[in-house]
Design an enzyme around this catalytic site. Structure first.
Site, PDB file in Angstrom:
ATOM      1  N   ARG A 137      42.216  33.696  34.627  1.00 50.92           N
ATOM      2  CA  ARG A 137      43.524  33.444  35.258  1.00 50.92           C
ATOM      3  C   ARG A 137      43.593  31.993  35.706  1.00 50.92           C
ATOM      4  O   ARG A 137      42.602  31.436  36.170  1.00 50.92           O
ATOM      5  CB  ARG A 137      43.710  34.340  36.490  1.00 50.92           C
ATOM      6  CG  ARG A 137      44.199  35.716  36.160  1.00 50.92           C
ATOM      7  CD  ARG A 137      44.253  36.587  37.398  1.00 50.92           C
ATOM      8  NE  ARG A 137      43.176  37.548  37.407  1.00 50.92           N
ATOM      9  CZ  ARG A 137      42.831  38.293  38.456  1.00 50.92           C
ATOM     10  NH1 ARG A 137      43.472  38.180  39.596  1.00 50.92           N
ATOM     11  NH2 ARG A 137      41.839  39.143  38.376  1.00 50.92           N
ATOM     12  N   GLU A 188      32.689  47.042  48.461  1.00 48.48           N
ATOM     13  CA  GLU A 188      34.055  47.565  48.628  1.00 48.48           C
ATOM     14  C   GLU A 188      34.065  49.098  48.699  1.00 48.48           C
ATOM     15  O   GLU A 188      34.803  49.677  49.495  1.00 48.48           O
ATOM     16  CB  GLU A 188      34.932  47.112  47.462  1.00 48.48           C
ATOM     17  CG  GLU A 188      35.312  45.643  47.556  1.00 48.48           C
ATOM     18  CD  GLU A 188      35.837  45.089  46.243  1.00 48.48           C
ATOM     19  OE1 GLU A 188      35.093  45.116  45.243  1.00 48.48           O
ATOM     20  OE2 GLU A 188      36.985  44.635  46.218  1.00 48.48           O
ATOM     21  N   ASN A 233      37.572  53.721  42.877  1.00 45.61           N
ATOM     22  CA  ASN A 233      38.015  52.330  42.919  1.00 45.61           C
ATOM     23  C   ASN A 233      38.503  51.977  41.512  1.00 45.61           C
ATOM     24  O   ASN A 233      37.729  51.592  40.649  1.00 45.61           O
ATOM     25  CB  ASN A 233      36.813  51.472  43.349  1.00 45.61           C
ATOM     26  CG  ASN A 233      37.136  50.008  43.466  1.00 45.61           C
ATOM     27  OD1 ASN A 233      38.181  49.546  43.006  1.00 45.61           O
ATOM     28  ND2 ASN A 233      36.234  49.263  44.083  1.00 45.61           N
ATOM     29  N   ARG A 259      40.924  53.011  46.520  1.00 51.22           N
ATOM     30  CA  ARG A 259      41.380  51.632  46.717  1.00 51.22           C
ATOM     31  C   ARG A 259      42.780  51.553  46.120  1.00 51.22           C
ATOM     32  O   ARG A 259      42.974  51.871  44.944  1.00 51.22           O
ATOM     33  CB  ARG A 259      40.449  50.682  45.977  1.00 51.22           C
ATOM     34  CG  ARG A 259      40.990  49.281  45.872  1.00 51.22           C
ATOM     35  CD  ARG A 259      39.964  48.376  45.231  1.00 51.22           C
ATOM     36  NE  ARG A 259      40.493  47.068  44.969  1.00 51.22           N
ATOM     37  CZ  ARG A 259      40.523  46.504  43.762  1.00 51.22           C
ATOM     38  NH1 ARG A 259      40.044  47.149  42.714  1.00 51.22           N
ATOM     39  NH2 ARG A 259      41.004  45.295  43.615  1.00 51.22           N
ATOM     40  N   HIS A 313      42.034  41.397  47.428  1.00 53.11           N
ATOM     41  CA  HIS A 313      40.598  41.460  47.738  1.00 53.11           C
ATOM     42  C   HIS A 313      40.365  41.720  49.233  1.00 53.11           C
ATOM     43  O   HIS A 313      39.307  41.399  49.767  1.00 53.11           O
ATOM     44  CB  HIS A 313      39.863  40.141  47.388  1.00 53.11           C
ATOM     45  CG  HIS A 313      39.773  39.823  45.945  1.00 53.11           C
ATOM     46  ND1 HIS A 313      39.858  38.532  45.453  1.00 53.11           N
ATOM     47  CD2 HIS A 313      39.584  40.613  44.859  1.00 53.11           C
ATOM     48  CE1 HIS A 313      39.732  38.545  44.145  1.00 53.11           C
ATOM     49  NE2 HIS A 313      39.577  39.792  43.749  1.00 53.11           N
TER      50      HIS A 313
END
Ligand code: ADP
Length: 405
Positions: free
Chosen positions: A248, A391, A7, A99, A187
């Site tokens: 962000r 994940e 990942n 991923r 996501h």
């Protein structure tokens, strides 16, 4: 079956080795045999490698980061050597899952990686410059070290690929549609995992529940989920859209960007850096992009930290409201990722606005570090769940599923 998961992010990479022994996939993530993290941000030219195994093996070392593939090769050596050894030989690994942040419009499901898939990931780099090249390097490094092992691409955009055009297309020029400028959402692996886990906690079929999943980490996004698919999400063409995040900005009036770019000497790079690295909680508070840091500054009476908190909560509530309107109702609100799983204060603040729906948070349960738990009161009309996102395990499950066919 032994499944290695990579990942890769822009500045760090998590990797796991899972073993699935039975005929069916476990519904709850098993502990990984081996877990490793690489951090490229410590020292320029070096990478910090941290490895842990289920048997208690541990290793921490700094290696020269001349190339990503050299670091991955060093990392993989820890699978077969020293105190972190969990396999005798790389040939024991059946499949490697990656991923991949951007799958564009063509990749709506996980796929076995071929030359064509690699080319597509490379071509999509212009849409995800910080991630897709790193993902591709990971695939190539595995080819070098493990030879012809099967590799699987699991796309972060795939879960959002059925968002209807009305929610996905930006009302700019129609040329944008033809150029692929639209809302892709990110996501997705986390939102999908949480949706499936939520349905299982609720004891319902995923197709029967309307969910809003709040992935609140350094990056933050919401997804509105109906019939097992994302039908709306807050991140857009890039992971910069939507909610206020650690560093962000999230969505801002595009007129501000035009205004700034018209100032003498202002550059696109400066704007990029500002919006991605110097905005959000960090930009407003001037203290930290971490919710814990912001809370500490608030306790010291720092007004800008309080403002950062207030904006974060305001935007979280507004976007939950927007997702609610897309769904036309709600069975469960799900919190996940670093902030969603750990900040009782953020969960409480978000939920307060939806009391009018009959949503009632159990304040005791909310502060008891809930994991994969329903924290609404028994009489609440909407369930509130905290789910630990997995994940890497979700990527592992996709590998297992693809290899069954
Ligand atoms: P990423 O998006 O990089 O995968 P995570 O999901 O791990 O990140 O989330 C990281 C963020 O989680 C941190 O920046 C911090 O704001 C937040 N976080 C972690 N622990 C806590 C906590 N106990 N309380 C509040 N926020 C937390």
């Amino acid at each position: 079956m032994k499944i290695l998961v990579l990942n890769a992010g822009s500045s760090s990479q998590k990797s796991c080795l899972y073993e699935i022994t039975g005929e069916t996939i476990p519904s709850i993530a098993p502990q990984a045999l081996w877990f490793a993290k690489v951090d490229w941000t410590h020292h320029q030219g070096f990478a910090e490698i941290e490895v842990k195994t289920v048997a208690g093996g541990m290793l921490q070392k700094e290696v020269s980061a001349s190339s990503r593939s050299a670091v991955i090769s060093d990392l993989l050596d820890t699978l077969t050597q020293g105190s972190t050894k969990v396999i005798n030989d790389f040939s024991e690994i059946d499949v490697v899952g990656h991923r991949i942040v951007h799958g564009g419009r063509d990749y709506r499901q996980s796929v076995i990686i071929t030359e064509e898939v690699k080319q597509a990931i490379s071509q999509l780099s212009s849409l995800a410059p910080a991630h897709n090249p790193a993902n591709l390097e990971g695939i190539e490094a595995i080819e070098q070290v493990l030879g012809s092992v099967k590799q699987v691409a699991v796309f972060d955009t795939a879960f959002h690929s059925q968002i209807p055009d009305a929610a996905a297309i930006y009302p700019g020029s129609y040329d944008w549609v033809e150029q692929g400028i639209r809302r892709y959402g990110f996501h997705g692996i986390s939102h999908q995992y949480c949706a499936q886990r939520a349905a299982s906690i609720l004891g319902k079929d995923l197709n029967e529940v309307r969910l809003i999943t709040c992935h609140l980490g350094n990056g933050c996004s919401l997804a509105a989920i109906q019939n097992g698919h994302s039908i709306d999400t807050t991140m857009g063409f890039t992971p910069l859209d939507g909610l206020m995040m650690g560093s962000r900005s999230g969505a801002v009036d595009p007129g501000i960007l035009i205004h700034l770019l018209r100032q003498p000497g202002y550059t696109v790079e400066k704007l990029d850096n500002l919006l991605n690295k110097e905005s959000g909680l960090l930009g407003i508070s001037g203290e930290s992009g971490d919710v814990r840091g912001v809370m500490q500054a608030i306790s010291q009476g720092k007004e800008r930290a309080q403002l950062a908190w207030d904006i974060y909560v305001h935007r979280l509530r507004s976007y939950i409201g927007a997702m609610l309107a897309s769904l036309g109702g709600l069975d469960a609100l799900v919190f996940t990722a670093g902030v969603g799983e750990n900040s009782a204060e953020i969960r409480q603040a978000a939920c307060e606005s939806f009391a009018f729906l009959g949503l009632k948070l159990d304040l005791e349960k909310n502060i008891r570090k809930p994991v994969d738990m329903d924290i609404a009161t028994p009489d609440s009309k909407v369930r509130v769940l905290v789910i630990h996102t997995q994940e890497d395990w979700a990527i592992g499950c996709e590998c297992w599923r693809l290899l069954q066919h």
